[in-house]
Write a protein that holds these residues in place. Structure first.
Motif, short mmCIF file in Angstrom:
data_model
loop_
_atom_site.label_atom_id
_atom_site.label_comp_id
_atom_site.label_asym_id
_atom_site.label_seq_id
_atom_site.Cartn_x
_atom_site.Cartn_y
_atom_site.Cartn_z
N ASP A 1 40.11 42.02 40.69
CA ASP A 1 39.63 42.58 39.42
C ASP A 1 38.30 41.92 39.07
O ASP A 1 38.26 40.85 38.47
N VAL A 2 37.22 42.57 39.48
CA VAL A 2 35.88 41.97 39.30
C VAL A 2 35.59 41.72 37.82
O VAL A 2 34.99 40.70 37.46
N ALA A 3 36.02 42.63 36.96
CA ALA A 3 35.75 42.47 35.53
C ALA A 3 36.40 41.23 34.95
O ALA A 3 35.91 40.65 33.98
N ALA A 4 37.53 40.82 35.52
CA ALA A 4 38.24 39.64 35.01
C ALA A 4 37.78 38.34 35.66
O ALA A 4 38.18 37.26 35.24
N CYS A 5 36.98 38.44 36.71
CA CYS A 5 36.45 37.24 37.36
C CYS A 5 35.35 36.62 36.49
O CYS A 5 34.61 37.34 35.80
N ILE B 1 49.11 30.10 46.81
CA ILE B 1 48.88 30.38 45.39
C ILE B 1 49.99 31.32 44.92
O ILE B 1 50.18 32.40 45.47
N LYS B 2 50.74 30.92 43.92
CA LYS B 2 51.87 31.72 43.45
C LYS B 2 51.46 32.76 42.41
O LYS B 2 52.09 33.81 42.31
N ALA B 3 50.42 32.49 41.63
CA ALA B 3 49.99 33.42 40.58
C ALA B 3 48.96 34.40 41.13
O ALA B 3 48.55 34.32 42.29
N THR B 4 48.52 35.32 40.29
CA THR B 4 47.50 36.29 40.68
C THR B 4 46.15 35.94 40.06
O THR B 4 45.32 36.81 39.83
N GLN B 5 45.95 34.66 39.81
CA GLN B 5 44.67 34.16 39.31
C GLN B 5 44.49 32.72 39.76
O GLN B 5 45.46 31.96 39.83
N TYR B 6 43.28 32.37 40.07
CA TYR B 6 43.03 30.98 40.52
C TYR B 6 41.61 30.60 40.10
O TYR B 6 40.69 31.43 40.12
N ALA C 1 46.93 45.05 50.92
CA ALA C 1 45.80 44.20 50.51
C ALA C 1 45.71 44.16 48.98
O ALA C 1 45.79 45.20 48.32
N PRO C 2 45.55 42.97 48.41
CA PRO C 2 45.36 42.89 46.95
C PRO C 2 44.05 43.54 46.54
O PRO C 2 43.16 43.78 47.36
N GLU C 3 43.92 43.78 45.24
CA GLU C 3 42.68 44.32 44.68
C GLU C 3 42.13 43.30 43.70
O GLU C 3 42.79 42.96 42.71
N TRP D 1 43.27 38.97 40.56
CA TRP D 1 43.56 40.10 41.43
C TRP D 1 44.93 40.68 41.07
O TRP D 1 45.67 40.12 40.27
N ARG D 2 45.24 41.82 41.65
CA ARG D 2 46.53 42.48 41.44
C ARG D 2 46.92 43.22 42.71
O ARG D 2 46.06 43.54 43.54
#
Length: 478
Positions: free
Chosen positions: A144-148, A198-203, A140-142, A159-160
């Motif tokens: 990153d609330v701080a980066a949202c 989604i290919k990246a880890t940000q959307y 499961a990904p994690e 996420w990462r």
């Protein structure tokens, strides 16, 4: 339930074996195609080399056949006893050999008989095949609330993976709106909206309407075969000012539907006779006509009504107050909404008013309302109004107007919603809750709510608040 689970295990195992057969059949097929292709390459190389050697052999045979006459001369010269004649014969033989075709041929093979360059070594591939295992389920990904981030009616989610996984093919993002803080509830919630591949880890989710207080989000990773578990869901606040137009108190000549209001000249046939007298001359703009009247006090609604503060309890606007209000009051904080007028709209006002205006009151003509007014009757005029005072705005009228209300800071600003250029600012101390207000004559207005205060507006507000002496003559008037 256990029997049902056993049955499912059997069915799923059979499906897994079938899929395994398909994968191995596909692998066999690939290997068979590769073997045929490589064998064909070897055969083609064999044919090329044999043809080249046969051509060389044929040339040599032809050259030898053409040299038979020369050989006869050489044999005859061996019988010459006279040294001078023998020397002459030898010179002739030399000249003949020099020009003979066989003299220019090489007996060295043009191609090698080696085929080592077409050999293969599948040692590495065999090891890879021996190492093939069942495809693991992605972790499961994690998130990153701080980066949202939530801004400008967009939600950016980052996420990462807990550890690097080269087998990950894509991610799936799911979100749903809610009015409950904390972890997502199982019951009574809206369905999850899905963003796939989604290919990246940000959307970034853009163009959202924030009609709820919060948003739940979760992410799952997928490889070529299977999707992993969802991440722990997070809840982000999507705070925005949401309201509809109050059709229960709007003027009968206005047709109101949720966030759209349109002038309806056929409405209100049963209104009081005074209205008919006021509109007797239909060629005049009633919103302009009232400007030429005396500033007599407008009739007020009784303040002892038990329903005075509830939606739908206020009297309908009447006379020339072609007004409709929002159904939700601003009592604190910073809020933003936008208004778009139809191209054929003759006259309209956009602003705010205290909660209980009189039914004949017009926006900007009382000390409890503030607005900007656009008049396209005969010629276009653009002005800011409060307490029956107007200030002409010598700027183009935008097709969309943004309204920014800082209740606690005592500020009401109007912006070009497209460029975010400031049109006008009122500064005062608001002493009562405010309602969005709209007046219209001939045409229609569309209101956009559920919007956050744009970042550009926040930046302009900081700059404007840092400047001194920037208020107008209409400001600081309560």
């Amino acid at each position: 339930m256990l029997n049902h689970t056993i049955s499912n295990v059997q069915v799923n195992s059979s499906n897994a074996i079938s899929e395994l057969d398909e994968e191995f059949d596909g692998l066999y097929s690939v290997l068979h195609e590769m073997k045929g292709s490589m064998a064909n390459t070897i055969q083609q190389e064999e044919a090329r080399k044999i043809q080249a050697l046969q051509d060389q052999l044929s040339q040599c045979s032809h050259a030898l056949e053409s040299s038979e006459e020369l050989l006869e001369i050489a044999v005859q010269s061996l019988d010459i006893k006279n040294p001078a004649k023998l020397l002459e014969a030898a010179r002739q033989i030399k000249d003949s050999v020099t020009v003979a075709s066989a003299f220019r041929l090489s007996l060295k093979p043009k191609v090698s008989d080696s085929m080592a360059h077409l050999m293969v070594d599948f040692t590495l591939e065999k090891r890879m095949l021996q190492a093939v295992k069942f495809l693991p389920v992605p972790k499961a990904p994690e998130i990153d609330v701080a980066a949202c981030m939530v801004a400008d009616n967009c939600v950016t989610v980052s996420w990462r993976m807990p550890e690097e996984d080269p087998r990950i093919d894509h991610f799936v993002l799911e979100y749903r709106k809610t009015n409950f803080d904390g972890l997502p509830r199982l019951k009574g919630e809206q369905h999850w909206e899905v963003i796939n591949y989604i290919k990246a880890t940000q959307y970034t989710l853009s163009g959202l309407k924030f009609d709820t207080k919060y948003m739940n989000l979760r992410v799952q990773a997928c490889n070529k075969a299977v999707a992993g578990e969802y991440s722990d869901p997070i809840t982000l606040e999507t705070k925005a000012f949401l309201f509809s137009l109050d059709s229960t108190s709007s003027h009968l000549n206005l047709k109101v539907e949720d966030t759209f209001v349109e002038w309806d000249p056929t409405g209100g046939k049963g209104q009081e006779k005074i209205k008919g007298k006021e509109n007797k001359n239909s060629g005049q703009n009633p919103l302009l006509k009232s400007n030429r009247r005396s500033n007599a006090a407008s009739p007020k609604r009784a303040t002892n009504s038990p329903r005075a503060s509830a939606r739908g309890s206020r009297d309908r606007f009447a006379g020339e107050s072609y007004t409709v209000l929002g159904d939700t009051a601003v009592e604190s904080g910073q809020h933003y909404w936008e208004v778009r007028a139809q191209k054929d709209c003759k006259s309209y006002s956009v602003g705010v008013t205290y909660r209980n205006p009189g039914k004949f009151d017009q926006l900007g003509k009382t000390n409890s309302s503030w607005c900007i007014h656009i008049n396209n009757w005969l010629q276009t005029t653009f002005s800011a109004k409060h307490n029956n005072k107007a200030k002409t705005l010598d700027i183009p009228v935008p097709d969309r107007i943004g309204v920014y209300c800082d209740f606690d800071g005592g500020q009401l600003s109007f912006y070009n919603a497209n460029s975010k250029a400031l049109l006008h600012t009122f500064r005062t101390k608001f002493t009562q809750p405010l309602l969005p207000g709209f007046m219209i004559w001939c045409g229609g207005l569309t209101v956009s709510t559920g919007l956050q205060v744009p970042s550009a507006v926040k930046t302009l507000q900081k700059s404007e608040n840092g400047l001194s002496g920037s208020t107008s003559s209409l400001n600081n008037v309560a």
